[in-house]
Design a protein around this motif. Structure first.
Motif, mmCIF file in Angstrom:
data_model
loop_
_atom_site.group_PDB
_atom_site.id
_atom_site.type_symbol
_atom_site.label_atom_id
_atom_site.label_comp_id
_atom_site.label_asym_id
_atom_site.label_seq_id
_atom_site.Cartn_x
_atom_site.Cartn_y
_atom_site.Cartn_z
ATOM 1 N N ASP A 13 -4.295 10.229 3.541
ATOM 2 C CA ASP A 13 -5.086 9.560 4.571
ATOM 3 C C ASP A 13 -5.507 8.153 4.148
ATOM 4 O OD1 ASP A 13 -4.994 11.865 6.137
ATOM 5 O OD2 ASP A 13 -6.859 12.652 5.298
ATOM 6 N N GLU A 14 -5.685 7.951 2.837
ATOM 7 C CA GLU A 14 -6.182 6.672 2.333
ATOM 8 C C GLU A 14 -5.123 6.019 1.437
ATOM 9 O OE1 GLU A 14 -9.930 7.275 0.377
ATOM 10 O OE2 GLU A 14 -10.748 8.458 2.047
ATOM 11 N N PRO A 21 -8.672 16.951 5.434
ATOM 12 C CA PRO A 21 -8.336 15.638 4.862
ATOM 13 C C PRO A 21 -7.507 15.817 3.596
ATOM 14 C CG PRO A 21 -10.666 15.753 5.426
ATOM 15 C CD PRO A 21 -10.128 17.147 5.537
ATOM 16 N N SER A 36 -9.442 8.946 -5.685
ATOM 17 C CA SER A 36 -10.614 9.123 -6.544
ATOM 18 C C SER A 36 -10.729 10.558 -7.041
ATOM 19 C CB SER A 36 -11.887 8.732 -5.780
ATOM 20 O OG SER A 36 -13.039 8.957 -6.560
ATOM 21 N N PHE A 60 -3.418 2.974 -0.789
ATOM 22 C CA PHE A 60 -4.028 2.073 -1.758
ATOM 23 C C PHE A 60 -2.971 1.174 -2.388
ATOM 24 C CE2 PHE A 60 -3.099 6.173 -3.748
ATOM 25 C CZ PHE A 60 -2.342 5.819 -4.870
ATOM 26 N N ARG A 63 0.843 -1.192 0.000
ATOM 27 C CA ARG A 63 0.000 0.000 0.000
ATOM 28 C C ARG A 63 0.886 1.253 0.000
ATOM 29 N NH1 ARG A 63 -4.918 -1.901 0.742
ATOM 30 N NH2 ARG A 63 -5.884 0.146 1.009
ATOM 31 N N GLN A 79 -9.855 1.859 -9.512
ATOM 32 C CA GLN A 79 -10.442 3.204 -9.445
ATOM 33 C C GLN A 79 -10.352 3.915 -10.796
ATOM 34 O OE1 GLN A 79 -10.536 5.772 -6.200
ATOM 35 N NE2 GLN A 79 -9.699 4.316 -4.722
ATOM 36 N N SER A 97 0.967 5.464 0.411
ATOM 37 C CA SER A 97 0.244 6.611 0.990
ATOM 38 C C SER A 97 0.455 7.859 0.140
ATOM 39 C CB SER A 97 0.719 6.852 2.420
ATOM 40 O OG SER A 97 0.504 5.712 3.229
ATOM 41 N N ASP A 151 0.737 5.831 8.287
ATOM 42 C CA ASP A 151 -0.576 6.137 8.837
ATOM 43 C C ASP A 151 -0.448 7.142 9.982
ATOM 44 O OD1 ASP A 151 0.601 4.550 10.733
ATOM 45 O OD2 ASP A 151 -0.970 3.019 10.793
ATOM 46 N N SER A 166 -2.417 15.466 7.097
ATOM 47 C CA SER A 166 -3.725 16.102 7.277
ATOM 48 C C SER A 166 -3.718 17.044 8.475
ATOM 49 C CB SER A 166 -4.833 15.048 7.417
ATOM 50 O OG SER A 166 -4.549 14.136 8.445
ATOM 51 N N GLU A 198 -5.847 -1.552 -6.531
ATOM 52 C CA GLU A 198 -6.930 -0.612 -6.231
ATOM 53 C C GLU A 198 -6.829 0.633 -7.109
ATOM 54 O OE1 GLU A 198 -7.591 -1.873 -1.549
ATOM 55 O OE2 GLU A 198 -6.177 -0.261 -2.061
ATOM 56 N N THR A 244 -8.010 12.642 -2.128
ATOM 57 C CA THR A 244 -8.122 11.202 -2.310
ATOM 58 C C THR A 244 -7.691 10.801 -3.719
ATOM 59 O OG1 THR A 244 -10.400 11.263 -3.129
ATOM 60 C CG2 THR A 244 -10.087 11.175 -0.732
#
Length: 287
Positions: free
Chosen positions: A199-200, A272, A277, A202, A167, A210, A169, A261, A266, A206, A275
């Motif tokens: 924050d998310e 936040p 997305s 992937f 993953r 997306q 970040s 993490d 942030s 993924e 993202t």
């Protein structure tokens, strides 16, 4: 108080200057430096002090940084030659009497096994040893590293890499720039080591999913050995050495070395992070 930003002719440095201005820092309190200052003449028109600074010409760096209180040292993109330039900039900052140097490093620089981390680790240690108060901004990957390749992913119907199910970040350049501006414009950051990332996190699978969802196409992720991935990158025009560095970084991603993490990013920007997305949607809209 004057704030010096190196690499202001590049993407991240320029965004840091813009973020400082958006925070209400007076243009007269910002010193924007870079190699080709024609690229930032518009900042001079807005009242920002613009100075030429070339890390390969260290004799002129102290003058470029003169009058600066805090300095952001944006790591250069000269992989394999970074440390010499960073060392010259740190020496010049000390000669200019700056009170703090913030350095854009890489996630987990002190323990990471990726090749890209070596010069960051050397720079961090040199800065610690210099006696200048410091802040380390350990940035993970940029979302733009992926969104800039959208056309190719869509054309090929897939994303390739060597990251397995690791993953990352990743965060946007603008997010990292806002964090750097916050460190320069506020107090209490001396000695801080910030592990910065989105924050998310992937996986690359993924990422492919997306892109597919946003584009309405079927996009898959193909994992492959690092050498094969480097060869693929070379086949599309990347220099061999750079392709091998990127493939090595993907393996580090697979080991979790571009993951954090901490929540530091942030917290510093007060919102936040952007993202994946959102970044994909924006990039597709602009393409």
């Amino acid at each position: 108080m004057s704030l010096v930003v190196t690499g202001a002719t590049g993407r991240l440095g320029r965004l840091v200057v813009e973020a400082l201005l958006e925070r209400g820092v007076a243009p007269s309190e910002i010193i924007a430096t870079g190699r080709d200052i024609k690229k930032i003449n518009d900042l001079a028109d807005r009242g920002v002090t613009v100075r030429q600074a070339d890390f390969d010409e260290p004799d002129g760096l102290a003058a470029a940084f003169a009058g600066g209180d805090k300095l952001l040292l944006v790591s250069t993109n000269a992989v394999g030659q970074r440390f010499a330039g960073h060392r010259a900039a740190i020496d010049a900052a000390r000669a200019a009497g700056v009170s703090l140097v913030a350095y854009t490093s890489i996630t987990r620089a002190d323990t990471s096994g990726v090749k890209l981390a070596v010069e960051h680790r050397e720079t961090e240690q040199y800065l610690r040893d210099s006696g200048i108060p410091f802040t380390f901004l350990r940035n993970s990957w940029y979302l733009e590293n992926y969104t800039s390749g959208l056309a190719g992913y869509l054309e090929q119907g897939g994303v390739a890499g060597s990251a397995d199910d690791g993953r990352v970040s990743a965060a946007s350049l603008a997010d990292y720039a806002e964090a750097a501006a916050a460190v320069l414009a506020t107090e209490g950051h001396a000695g801080a080591v910030y592990e910065l990332g989105g924050d998310e996190a992937f996986t690359l699978a993924e990422l492919a999913a997306q892109i597919g969802a946003a584009s309405g196409r079927e996009i898959t992720y193909t994992d492959m050995p690092a050498q094969r991935f480097a060869e693929l990158l070379t086949s599309v025009g990347l220099p061999k050495d750079y392709a091998e560095v990127l493939a090595d970084a993907d393996q580090g991603l697979g080991r979790g070395e571009l993951f954090t993490d901490s929540g530091d990013l942030s917290r510093l920007i007060g919102r936040p992070t952007t993202t994946l997305s959102e970044a994909i949607t924006t990039a597709l809209r602009q393409s």
